[in-house]
Design a protein around this motif. Sequence first.
Motif, PDB file in Angstrom:
ATOM      1  N   HIS A 328       0.817  -1.218   0.000  1.00 29.32           N
ATOM      2  CA  HIS A 328       0.000   0.000   0.000  1.00 29.32           C
ATOM      3  C   HIS A 328       0.849   1.266   0.000  1.00 29.32           C
ATOM      4  O   HIS A 328       0.458   2.274  -0.616  1.00 29.32           O
ATOM      5  CB  HIS A 328      -0.954  -0.023   1.190  1.00 29.32           C
ATOM      6  CG  HIS A 328      -2.122  -0.941   0.992  1.00 29.32           C
ATOM      7  ND1 HIS A 328      -2.010  -2.311   1.088  1.00 29.32           N
ATOM      8  CD2 HIS A 328      -3.422  -0.696   0.671  1.00 29.32           C
ATOM      9  CE1 HIS A 328      -3.179  -2.866   0.849  1.00 29.32           C
ATOM     10  NE2 HIS A 328      -4.056  -1.913   0.582  1.00 29.32           N
ATOM     11  N   ALA A 418      -4.101  -1.527  -7.229  1.00 31.56           N
ATOM     12  CA  ALA A 418      -5.385  -2.228  -7.215  1.00 31.56           C
ATOM     13  C   ALA A 418      -6.506  -1.404  -7.823  1.00 31.56           C
ATOM     14  O   ALA A 418      -7.394  -1.939  -8.496  1.00 31.56           O
ATOM     15  CB  ALA A 418      -5.736  -2.620  -5.781  1.00 31.56           C
ATOM     16  N   SER A 419      -6.471  -0.087  -7.624  1.00 36.29           N
ATOM     17  CA  SER A 419      -7.544   0.768  -8.126  1.00 36.29           C
ATOM     18  C   SER A 419      -7.567   0.857  -9.644  1.00 36.29           C
ATOM     19  O   SER A 419      -8.556   1.311 -10.227  1.00 36.29           O
ATOM     20  CB  SER A 419      -7.410   2.171  -7.537  1.00 36.29           C
ATOM     21  OG  SER A 419      -6.158   2.739  -7.895  1.00 36.29           O
ATOM     22  N   ALA A 502      -4.571  -7.592  -6.900  1.00 38.87           N
ATOM     23  CA  ALA A 502      -5.299  -7.786  -5.648  1.00 38.87           C
ATOM     24  C   ALA A 502      -6.721  -8.249  -5.926  1.00 38.87           C
ATOM     25  O   ALA A 502      -7.525  -7.489  -6.473  1.00 38.87           O
ATOM     26  CB  ALA A 502      -5.316  -6.491  -4.843  1.00 38.87           C
ATOM     27  N   ILE A 504     -10.629  -8.955  -5.139  1.00 42.69           N
ATOM     28  CA  ILE A 504     -11.592  -8.202  -4.340  1.00 42.69           C
ATOM     29  C   ILE A 504     -12.736  -9.138  -3.965  1.00 42.69           C
ATOM     30  O   ILE A 504     -13.353  -9.762  -4.836  1.00 42.69           O
ATOM     31  CB  ILE A 504     -12.162  -6.996  -5.118  1.00 42.69           C
ATOM     32  CG1 ILE A 504     -11.034  -6.097  -5.640  1.00 42.69           C
ATOM     33  CG2 ILE A 504     -13.145  -6.211  -4.252  1.00 42.69           C
ATOM     34  CD1 ILE A 504     -10.252  -5.385  -4.577  1.00 42.69           C
ATOM     35  N   ARG A 573     -10.753  -5.637  -0.219  1.00 45.74           N
ATOM     36  CA  ARG A 573      -9.595  -6.112  -0.975  1.00 45.74           C
ATOM     37  C   ARG A 573      -8.898  -7.258  -0.239  1.00 45.74           C
ATOM     38  O   ARG A 573      -8.729  -7.230   0.982  1.00 45.74           O
ATOM     39  CB  ARG A 573      -8.624  -4.942  -1.169  1.00 45.74           C
ATOM     40  CG  ARG A 573      -7.288  -5.307  -1.760  1.00 45.74           C
ATOM     41  CD  ARG A 573      -6.448  -4.060  -1.964  1.00 45.74           C
ATOM     42  NE  ARG A 573      -5.072  -4.389  -2.338  1.00 45.74           N
ATOM     43  CZ  ARG A 573      -4.170  -3.494  -2.737  1.00 45.74           C
ATOM     44  NH1 ARG A 573      -4.499  -2.220  -2.829  1.00 45.74           N
ATOM     45  NH2 ARG A 573      -2.941  -3.881  -3.067  1.00 45.74           N
ATOM     46  N   THR A 576      -2.402  -9.008  -2.306  1.00 46.60           N
ATOM     47  CA  THR A 576      -1.902  -9.052  -3.675  1.00 46.60           C
ATOM     48  C   THR A 576      -1.286 -10.411  -4.009  1.00 46.60           C
ATOM     49  O   THR A 576      -0.617 -11.032  -3.181  1.00 46.60           O
ATOM     50  CB  THR A 576      -0.866  -7.941  -3.866  1.00 46.60           C
ATOM     51  OG1 THR A 576      -1.523  -6.682  -3.710  1.00 46.60           O
ATOM     52  CG2 THR A 576      -0.201  -8.004  -5.234  1.00 46.60           C
TER      53      THR A 576
END
Length: 647
Positions: A328, A418-419, A502, A504, A573, A576
């Motif tokens: 992150h 991830a976004s 990642a 979800i 989430r 990863t």
Amino acid sequence: MKKTTLGAALVSLACLLSAAAFAMPPTGQESAKVTPDMIQTGSDIPTDWKQPQGNFDYIKRDVMIPMRDGVKLHTVVLIPKGAHDLPMLLERTPYKASGMMPDNSPHMADAVWSGDKDWADGSYILVWQDVRGKYGSEGNYIMTRPPMGPLNPTTTDDTTDAWDTIDWLVKNTKESNGKVGMIGSSYDGWTVAMALLHPHPALKVAAPESPMIDGWMGDDWYHYGALRQVNLDYFSGQTSKKGEGENIPRESYDDYTNFLDAGSAGAYAEANGFKQLPWWNRFAAHPAYDAFWQLQALDKLLVAHPSSVPTMWLQGLWDQEDIYGAVHAWEALKKAGHGANNHLVMGPWWHSQINRDGWNMGPLKWPGNTTAQFRQQVMIPWFNHYLRGTPLPKPLPEAMIYNAVGQHWDSFANWKPASEQSLTPLYLQADMGLGLQQPADGSDSYVSDPAKPVPYLPRPIPQKNDRWRTWLVHDQRFVADRPDVLTYATPVLTKAVTVQGAPIADLFASTTGTDGDFVVKLIDVYPGTDPSDPTMGGYQLPVSLDIFRGRYRKSFSDPSPIPANQVQEYKFRLPTVNYEFKPGHRIMVQIQSSLFPLYDRNPQSYVPNILFAKPADYRKATVTIEHGAAGRSAVLLPVIAGATNNG
């Protein structure tokens, strides 16, 4: 006759012994004299013992480095003999700086602990420092001391302490070249990240390894609001003494029993004296993601104060303690436009395994010592480049992530946060199936009973647990048939499915309670037989899993009761991955409501602070997972190739 003869013989023997005694030479006591050198009136321990080190290949210095507020921090400096123009490698730790040299060997590489052996080859000056207030350092210890600001009104923090330490080292270590690298794992990784908020100009390179970045969202203390209660031992060990404190005493060998019998986590802690610990009192007063946690979240702070220091963010793919932080932090920096000097590395490792041997991860065996190879072939050459000016064998890519199935490193020039991922829903289906097609209708239910929580490992689960490091790859068949665990699986795969990113979890669920937890596991199911390794036949290998506390489905800072018997969405989430589901395998998803005693039990009735839930608050609840018109539950996969050819 015999009696008379025996008696006479005994008398004769006694006479002989008596005569012999009178004939023995004197003991010398009569002539013994006490001389002054025999008398010691002081201590037998000298005031300043110095170990002769004529045969040592290094010099050890214990120094107290002054900080800007006058507090002095204990620091151990190891310098190869005859050194000149060497870079320094600094690690700041709450775990006893002098303990980084467990062996009093005359050879530097043998004196240091395993994680530093590759660095102790004579080309680095190694430096360890006790953080403020721990072991040999002066000052007050505060757990992961917040940066100066609303939570820390003083003029110092671990950013200023790192600056002042580096400044002193470059001015007072004549054998150095004036360049410093920082390294450290876990809490020590956090100290590296703190140093990066305002780095000293001499700090040229850094490697936070499995750093704690956000203790509430997904590192040591909580995962999405669910308390990792096994860390209560850490609280007492770190904060009950300046040195090493003790773990909580156990009534039972099995921690499942210990935590269950205690009731709530707060009751367990305070029955063991935790009200004496300032850290616990602050911690327990803030169960939600309020300002106490938000103002300490280092990923946000690193973006607000970006550095130009080349930084390698290291993470284990199965890190059982800090699986959140490095990923992150790196993602936040890249999204903010600071990707050029920040690199992500994810190895097939448990927590801090990068500093130990890496031949395997539980039952997963690698073709070589992955950690030693990475240190020697990638990490140390990269540090050398910035600290010694040596050329890089090849540039470090934006991301290096181990492929556990292919058993090799993959390099990525553009690893997406991830976004920005493209996601493929893998839907829960009727008859406990998984597939790409949207299900028409249906649901599945289970009863979650706080009196019988699902264990995270087969019982017994002792406090000193050899399986702790590798529990994230433990075979999940031990819970697959429990009535409070829903298990969904695809048909046998005909082509490989590769996921990179990642996953979800996206659940639509209702509960008869007013609170509840959701655990989602993404699992690789091996074929029923494996001639090369029979123990892996049918193995259910967790690839990625996490827990989410239902009260935070709308807001992490403002929890709310779950409306009973109403379908709600729970979207969160998972860790990863860089993983390939091979042909002949199946993809599995397991859903449950507890992971005990690693995480505290949710009472399943809403209370303001779960840490202090009362026995009457713990109630059974029927949980229903929807996979139809009321909500199509799925795990959203960052699929790279092959998924459309399976199911």
